[in-house]
Design a protein around this motif. Structure first.
Motif, PDB file in Angstrom:
ATOM      1  N   ASN A  35      -1.775  20.512  -3.190  1.00 21.80           N
ATOM      2  CA  ASN A  35      -0.770  20.369  -2.124  1.00 21.80           C
ATOM      3  C   ASN A  35      -1.370  19.703  -0.890  1.00 21.80           C
ATOM      4  O   ASN A  35      -0.704  18.931  -0.200  1.00 21.80           O
ATOM      5  N   SER A  36      -2.643  20.024  -0.594  1.00 25.21           N
ATOM      6  CA  SER A  36      -3.302  19.384   0.540  1.00 25.21           C
ATOM      7  C   SER A  36      -3.430  17.884   0.318  1.00 25.21           C
ATOM      8  O   SER A  36      -3.218  17.085   1.245  1.00 25.21           O
ATOM      9  N   ARG A  37      -3.763  17.488  -0.926  1.00 26.15           N
ATOM     10  CA  ARG A  37      -3.834  16.063  -1.242  1.00 26.15           C
ATOM     11  C   ARG A  37      -2.470  15.400  -1.093  1.00 26.15           C
ATOM     12  O   ARG A  37      -2.346  14.301  -0.521  1.00 26.15           O
ATOM     13  N   LEU A  38      -1.428  16.068  -1.539  1.00 27.38           N
ATOM     14  CA  LEU A  38      -0.068  15.507  -1.421  1.00 27.38           C
ATOM     15  C   LEU A  38       0.326  15.344   0.047  1.00 27.38           C
ATOM     16  O   LEU A  38       0.891  14.315   0.445  1.00 27.38           O
ATOM     17  N   LYS A  39       0.036  16.373   0.860  1.00 28.81           N
ATOM     18  CA  LYS A  39       0.373  16.273   2.283  1.00 28.81           C
ATOM     19  C   LYS A  39      -0.413  15.153   2.966  1.00 28.81           C
ATOM     20  O   LYS A  39       0.107  14.440   3.825  1.00 28.81           O
ATOM     21  N   GLY A  40      -1.680  14.992   2.577  1.00 28.25           N
ATOM     22  CA  GLY A  40      -2.475  13.922   3.155  1.00 28.25           C
ATOM     23  C   GLY A  40      -1.922  12.548   2.832  1.00 28.25           C
ATOM     24  O   GLY A  40      -1.874  11.657   3.675  1.00 28.25           O
ATOM     25  N   LEU A  41      -1.465  12.376   1.592  1.00 26.61           N
ATOM     26  CA  LEU A  41      -0.878  11.088   1.211  1.00 26.61           C
ATOM     27  C   LEU A  41       0.446  10.851   1.926  1.00 26.61           C
ATOM     28  O   LEU A  41       0.752   9.726   2.353  1.00 26.61           O
ATOM     29  N   GLU A  42       1.247  11.906   2.076  1.00 24.26           N
ATOM     30  CA  GLU A  42       2.513  11.750   2.797  1.00 24.26           C
ATOM     31  C   GLU A  42       2.270  11.402   4.268  1.00 24.26           C
ATOM     32  O   GLU A  42       2.970  10.561   4.840  1.00 24.26           O
ATOM     33  N   SER A  43       1.282  12.049   4.889  1.00 22.75           N
ATOM     34  CA  SER A  43       0.980  11.713   6.283  1.00 22.75           C
ATOM     35  C   SER A  43       0.440  10.295   6.403  1.00 22.75           C
ATOM     36  O   SER A  43       0.673   9.610   7.403  1.00 22.75           O
ATOM     37  N   LEU A  44      -0.268   9.823   5.359  1.00 21.03           N
ATOM     38  CA  LEU A  44      -0.766   8.453   5.375  1.00 21.03           C
ATOM     39  C   LEU A  44       0.386   7.458   5.341  1.00 21.03           C
ATOM     40  O   LEU A  44       0.376   6.433   6.035  1.00 21.03           O
ATOM     41  N   ARG A  61       0.824  -1.204   0.000  1.00 26.14           N
ATOM     42  CA  ARG A  61       0.000   0.000   0.000  1.00 26.14           C
ATOM     43  C   ARG A  61       0.863   1.261   0.000  1.00 26.14           C
ATOM     44  O   ARG A  61       0.543   2.246  -0.669  1.00 26.14           O
ATOM     45  N   ILE A  62       1.975   1.237   0.701  1.00 34.99           N
ATOM     46  CA  ILE A  62       2.885   2.389   0.723  1.00 34.99           C
ATOM     47  C   ILE A  62       3.429   2.650  -0.675  1.00 34.99           C
ATOM     48  O   ILE A  62       3.542   3.803  -1.127  1.00 34.99           O
ATOM     49  N   VAL A  63       3.772   1.582  -1.400  1.00 38.79           N
ATOM     50  CA  VAL A  63       4.272   1.739  -2.783  1.00 38.79           C
ATOM     51  C   VAL A  63       3.193   2.370  -3.658  1.00 38.79           C
ATOM     52  O   VAL A  63       3.471   3.267  -4.478  1.00 38.79           O
ATOM     53  N   ALA A 103       3.392   8.029   6.512  1.00 37.62           N
ATOM     54  CA  ALA A 103       4.007   8.078   7.845  1.00 37.62           C
ATOM     55  C   ALA A 103       3.181   7.272   8.854  1.00 37.62           C
ATOM     56  O   ALA A 103       3.741   6.593   9.727  1.00 37.62           O
ATOM     57  N   LEU A 104       1.860   7.318   8.729  1.00 38.94           N
ATOM     58  CA  LEU A 104       1.010   6.583   9.654  1.00 38.94           C
ATOM     59  C   LEU A 104       1.140   5.079   9.453  1.00 38.94           C
ATOM     60  O   LEU A 104       1.156   4.307  10.421  1.00 38.94           O
ATOM     61  N   TYR A 105       1.256   4.653   8.173  1.00 36.34           N
ATOM     62  CA  TYR A 105       1.488   3.228   7.915  1.00 36.34           C
ATOM     63  C   TYR A 105       2.817   2.772   8.521  1.00 36.34           C
ATOM     64  O   TYR A 105       2.922   1.680   9.090  1.00 36.34           O
ATOM     65  N   GLN A 106       3.836   3.612   8.387  1.00 33.84           N
ATOM     66  CA  GLN A 106       5.134   3.256   8.952  1.00 33.84           C
ATOM     67  C   GLN A 106       5.068   3.184  10.476  1.00 33.84           C
ATOM     68  O   GLN A 106       5.680   2.311  11.101  1.00 33.84           O
ATOM     69  N   ARG A 107       4.326   4.099  11.091  1.00 36.62           N
ATOM     70  CA  ARG A 107       4.150   4.045  12.557  1.00 36.62           C
ATOM     71  C   ARG A 107       3.418   2.772  12.962  1.00 36.62           C
ATOM     72  O   ARG A 107       3.738   2.166  13.992  1.00 36.62           O
ATOM     73  N   ASN A 167      -8.402   7.514   9.119  1.00 42.36           N
ATOM     74  CA  ASN A 167      -9.055   7.240  10.397  1.00 42.36           C
ATOM     75  C   ASN A 167      -9.067   5.749  10.714  1.00 42.36           C
ATOM     76  O   ASN A 167      -8.876   5.340  11.858  1.00 42.36           O
ATOM     77  N   ARG A 168      -9.302   4.924   9.681  1.00 39.77           N
ATOM     78  CA  ARG A 168      -9.267   3.471   9.909  1.00 39.77           C
ATOM     79  C   ARG A 168      -7.868   3.017  10.326  1.00 39.77           C
ATOM     80  O   ARG A 168      -7.705   2.188  11.232  1.00 39.77           O
ATOM     81  N   LEU A 169      -6.878   3.563   9.644  1.00 40.70           N
ATOM     82  CA  LEU A 169      -5.504   3.202   9.993  1.00 40.70           C
ATOM     83  C   LEU A 169      -5.148   3.705  11.392  1.00 40.70           C
ATOM     84  O   LEU A 169      -4.478   3.008  12.163  1.00 40.70           O
ATOM     85  N   SER A 170      -5.606   4.917  11.719  1.00 38.91           N
ATOM     86  CA  SER A 170      -5.365   5.433  13.064  1.00 38.91           C
ATOM     87  C   SER A 170      -6.042   4.556  14.114  1.00 38.91           C
ATOM     88  O   SER A 170      -5.482   4.306  15.193  1.00 38.91           O
ATOM     89  N   LEU A 171      -7.255   4.088  13.783  1.00 36.69           N
ATOM     90  CA  LEU A 171      -7.947   3.192  14.703  1.00 36.69           C
ATOM     91  C   LEU A 171      -7.166   1.893  14.911  1.00 36.69           C
ATOM     92  O   LEU A 171      -6.989   1.434  16.051  1.00 36.69           O
ATOM     93  N   ALA A 172      -6.675   1.318  13.798  1.00 34.63           N
ATOM     94  CA  ALA A 172      -5.881   0.095  13.928  1.00 34.63           C
ATOM     95  C   ALA A 172      -4.602   0.349  14.707  1.00 34.63           C
ATOM     96  O   ALA A 172      -4.177  -0.479  15.522  1.00 34.63           O
ATOM     97  N   PHE A 173      -3.992   1.522  14.475  1.00 32.68           N
ATOM     98  CA  PHE A 173      -2.765   1.871  15.211  1.00 32.68           C
ATOM     99  C   PHE A 173      -3.055   1.988  16.703  1.00 32.68           C
ATOM    100  O   PHE A 173      -2.306   1.476  17.542  1.00 32.68           O
ATOM    101  N   ARG A 174      -4.145   2.665  17.052  1.00 35.60           N
ATOM    102  CA  ARG A 174      -4.491   2.823  18.463  1.00 35.60           C
ATOM    103  C   ARG A 174      -4.787   1.474  19.111  1.00 35.60           C
ATOM    104  O   ARG A 174      -4.372   1.201  20.239  1.00 35.60           O
ATOM    105  N   GLU A 175      -5.531   0.617  18.377  1.00 40.38           N
ATOM    106  CA  GLU A 175      -5.862  -0.683  18.950  1.00 40.38           C
ATOM    107  C   GLU A 175      -4.611  -1.533  19.142  1.00 40.38           C
ATOM    108  O   GLU A 175      -4.469  -2.229  20.159  1.00 40.38           O
TER     109      GLU A 175
END
Length: 769
Positions: free
Chosen positions: A95-104, A64-66, A106-110, A220-228
């Motif tokens: 730019n907002s879309r690009l930043k959102g994808l970059e933060s996504l 998914r990161i790729v 980072a969240l996958y890596q976390r 949000n789903r990924l954040s939920l999985a990360f929190r769990e």
């Protein structure tokens, strides 16, 4: 001249080409990668959760990161076309879309990181679980017997584990709270997506918005999985710490059973303490010299400031005076604390010697009781000192913030700035010194706590008979015969005073019962007015109590002349302010006996609302909701109107007024108001909240929501505020408008004016002809 159709053909083809590119890009470059592959909407069913978990594997996450990285590259290469005027997207949206994808990414890596950490923690937990199955003696590194220092190390480890467990527990609570919030966000995202997909004529902009919502849902789903996963790892850590704490506790019990007097360990501890005392003594001497030097500099700066005639430099001189005073206070406090630390070092040595004496069983029971009393008093004193240090720390921090604000308004090259900076350094040193002092204080307090626990443990094994015998009858007799004061032919001892008090108390109880019987007899036999019967009861009660006091003094041979000093004090009070004093005293007696209000009742006096904290002989202390104590003379309560909110019980009714625009569904408004009330945890269900359709207002339909609150558990004002927030939220969800004042103006048809008709946002016509 009008252009022909072939002349306009190239521009139309260019526009058509750009629109075709835009239609292709969201599908191939953006939209195809935004939905979460293999994901399903969050559901409470086990199947939905299992599918969610099946996606969050290292292989699928890396894949998914790729995909996201490819999407970012496509967006960056297509940005000039997407931001063209024909498409309608701005550079900020891209730019907002690009930043959102970059933060996504980072969240996958976390998530990968926390998943790996949880896997390692699970492995460590299994190993520790296997280790904990061993015999407790095998978990203690050394063989018995053990020294007191070895035991102290285990106690320190146990305290550290308790702190770590508290930290992990707090982190789990925060994560669980975040999980609930994320589930609600995902539900809202899914509802938003469903609304966007149901649009009849979707546009390219709506497709872009839909992709934004899909991206937010995935985050949000990924954040939920990360929190769990984080909660899962934290719970494993919690279990590991609990297991370790259990092992350490069992180890401490094992060590305590095999503690032995160790002369070498005691000498080592005493030697370390004496070395510390020597260092503190040298430090105190050095600080004393520095303090004298700082005092001279402060006095010189103060003299310059007082004799300065130049108004321009007066502020600089005063700043120098304040700076020198700060350093003088610092050195003085450091010297005082160094001297106090020497006293604590001596106490530490005594504590270690006492604890080793307890191991030798050398202290008798009487000495144990004495040491326990001394330790309790010492610990109480230390707690009071610690409280004062905490208040001082807050004051120093406040001063430092004020000083930093003054420095910010000055140029760094100005002399005043340099002086303020020196003063700031002095305050920081004071804060650091205070923190070190509190650490030392906590250390000595902890030693006293441990000594107290050991004393209590030993005393718990002492028999009651032995404890009574230890309470030395001679000491008790000496205490009872202790002479408080004496005069011509008489003496007042503790025993006589106690006996007199007992006689007075018994007479007080008997007088109360007797006068109560007289009152009931008067009411039943003569049908006397209750107020008159109460007055007779109080007067008779006062006479009987006075007689009991005289009888008690006579029985214990205490003459009235022993209290002659009270007569002098009373005469002095009468001479100074007899009228007000006696007025308040009598009013206090009336309040005490009639009890129009009690302690902890909530009363309202003019513009003061507060809780009755104490009813004294002269005044009554009321604490307002601003935590301010107000002393009200007792006679004020008899001369003015007082409102007692909690005279009968603590349940108070509250009311929230709300007006909605005409045309709003009245029954729906009523239902929403009741929903808001029923959802609040502090609002009582019995009596039930209810809604009153109050009136047809000039600009609104007026409703009143009534509810009840138990003042012992909640605040009516806080509940009203929470209800208003909730009502706004519910009304916005149902598109119900809270009305505001409006005015319709009618003009005579015969009057001609130039007018402009303006439509109000509410939809009403602002003016009519």
């Amino acid at each position: 001249m009008k252009k022909t159709w072939p002349a306009r053909l190239p521009r139309a083809w260019i526009l058509l080409l750009l629109m075709s590119i835009f239609m292709a890009l969201p599908t191939a470059g953006c939209g195809a990668v935004l939905p979460l592959p293999g994901s399903v909407p969050l559901s409470s069913s086990g199947e939905g959760v299992a599918q969610e978990e099946s996606f969050f594997t290292p292989e699928k996450i890396k894949q998914r990161i790729v995909e996201i990285e490819k999407t970012i590259e496509t967006l960056q290469s297509s940005q000039p076309l997407l931001t063209s005027e024909q498409v309608g997207l701005t550079e900020g949206e891209i730019n907002s879309r690009l930043k959102g994808l970059e933060s996504l990414i980072a969240l996958y890596q976390r998530y990968l990181s926390v998943a790996e950490r949880a896997k390692k923690t699970q492995s460590d937990f299994e190993k520790q679980k296997a280790e904990s199955q061993k015999d407790i003696a095998a978990l203690v590194p050394d063989n018995p017997p053990y020294s007191l220092s070895f035991y102290e190390n285990y106690r320190g480890r146990l305290e550290t584990l308790s702190q770590e467990i508290d930290t992990v527990t707090y982190a789990i609570r925060l994560s669980e709270s975040a999980i609930v919030s994320l589930k609600e966000k995902i539900r809202q995202n899914e509802q938003h997506l469903a609304m966007l997909k149901e649009e009849q004529t979707p546009s390219k902009f709506s497709e872009w918005v839909q992709q934004e919502v899909e991206l937010e849902t995935e985050k949000n789903r990924l954040s939920l999985a990360f929190r769990e996963k984080n909660v899962e790892e934290s719970r494993l850590r919690f279990d590991m710490l609990e297991m370790e704490r259990k092992n350490v506790t069992e180890g401490m019990k094992w060590i305590a059973q095999h503690l032995q007097y160790d002369e070498a360990d005691l000498k080592r501890q005493v030697s370390l303490i004496k070395e510390r005392e020597r260092q503190l003594q040298e430090q105190a001497e050095t600080l004393r010299q520095e303090s004298e030097k700082a005092r001279e500099e402060f006095m010189n700066a103060q003299a310059r400031a007082e004799s300065a005639s130049d108004a321009e430099n007066l502020s600089l001189y005063r700043a120098q005076q304040s700076e020198k005073e700060t350093w003088y206070v610092y050195y003085q406090a450091a010297m005082d604390q160094a001297e106090q630390a020497q006293v604590w070092a001596e106490e530490t040595r005594e504590i270690w010697e006492t604890r080793y004496s307890l191991l030798e069983k050398k202290l008798p029971t009487a000495e144990l009781i004495k040491r326990r009393t001394e330790t309790e008093m010492r610990k109480k004193d230390l707690d009071n000192v610690l409280l004062g240090l905490q208040k001082m720390q807050v004051s120093l921090q406040s001063r430092l913030l004020t000083l930093d604000s003054s420095m910010a308004s000055e140029s760094e090259s100005s002399p005043l700035y340099r002086v303020l900076r020196q003063e700031s350094e002095g305050l920081k040193k004071q804060i650091e010194l205070n923190g070190q002092y509190m650490t030392s204080l906590l250390s000595i307090s902890m030693l006293n706590t441990r000594l107290l626990e050991e004393l209590e443990s030993l005393l718990s094994s002492v028999t009651i008979t032995e404890k009574v015998s230890v309470a030395s009858l001679e000491r008790l007799r000496a205490f009872l015969n202790f002479q408080l004061w004496s005069g011509d032919g008489f003496s007042v001892s503790v025993k006589k005073l106690i006996l007199a008090v007992i006689i007075v108390l018994l007479g007080f109880i008997a007088s109360r019962k007797a006068t109560k019987g007289v009152k009931q007899y008067l009411l039943r036999r003569f049908e006397m007015d209750p107020t008159a019967a109460m007055a007779i009861q109080k007067g008779l009660f006062a006479i009987l109590v006075f007689i009991c006091i005289l009888a008690a003094l006579d029985m214990v041979n205490i003459p009235l002349t022993a209290f002659a000093f009270l007569g002098g004090a009373l005469a002095l009070g009468v001479g100074i302010g007899a009228q007000n004093i006696f007025s308040n005293l009598i009013s206090g007696l009336i309040l005490f006996f009639s009890k129009p209000f009690r302690v902890h009742d909530i009363v309202e006096i003019e513009d003061i609302v507060g809780t009755v904290e104490e009813i004294e002989s002269r005044s009554t202390r009321i604490r307002t909701f601003d935590n301010v104590d107000v002393l009200v003379p007792n006679r004020y309560f008899l001369e003015n109107r007082i409102v007692n909110w909690t005279r009968t019980d603590q349940v108070i009714r509250g009311k929230v007024k709300v007006g909605v625009a005409y045309g709003s569904p009245a029954r729906e408004v009523e239902r929403l108001l009741l929903v808001a009330a029923s959802s609040h945890k502090d609002i009582l269900t019995m009596p039930e909240p209810y809604v009153i359709f109050n009136d047809f207002g000039s600009s609104s339909l007026d409703f009143d929501l009534y509810f009840w609150v138990d003042m012992r558990k909640a605040s009516r004002f806080v509940a009203q505020s929470d209800l208003r927030y909730k009502i706004i939220e519910l009304f916005e969800e149902r598109n119900i408008t809270i009305a505001f004042p409006q005015l319709d103006i009618h003009f005579d048809k015969d009057v001609s004016h130039n007018m402009a008709i303006v439509n109000h946002p509410q939809g009403k016509e602002a003016s009519r002809e």
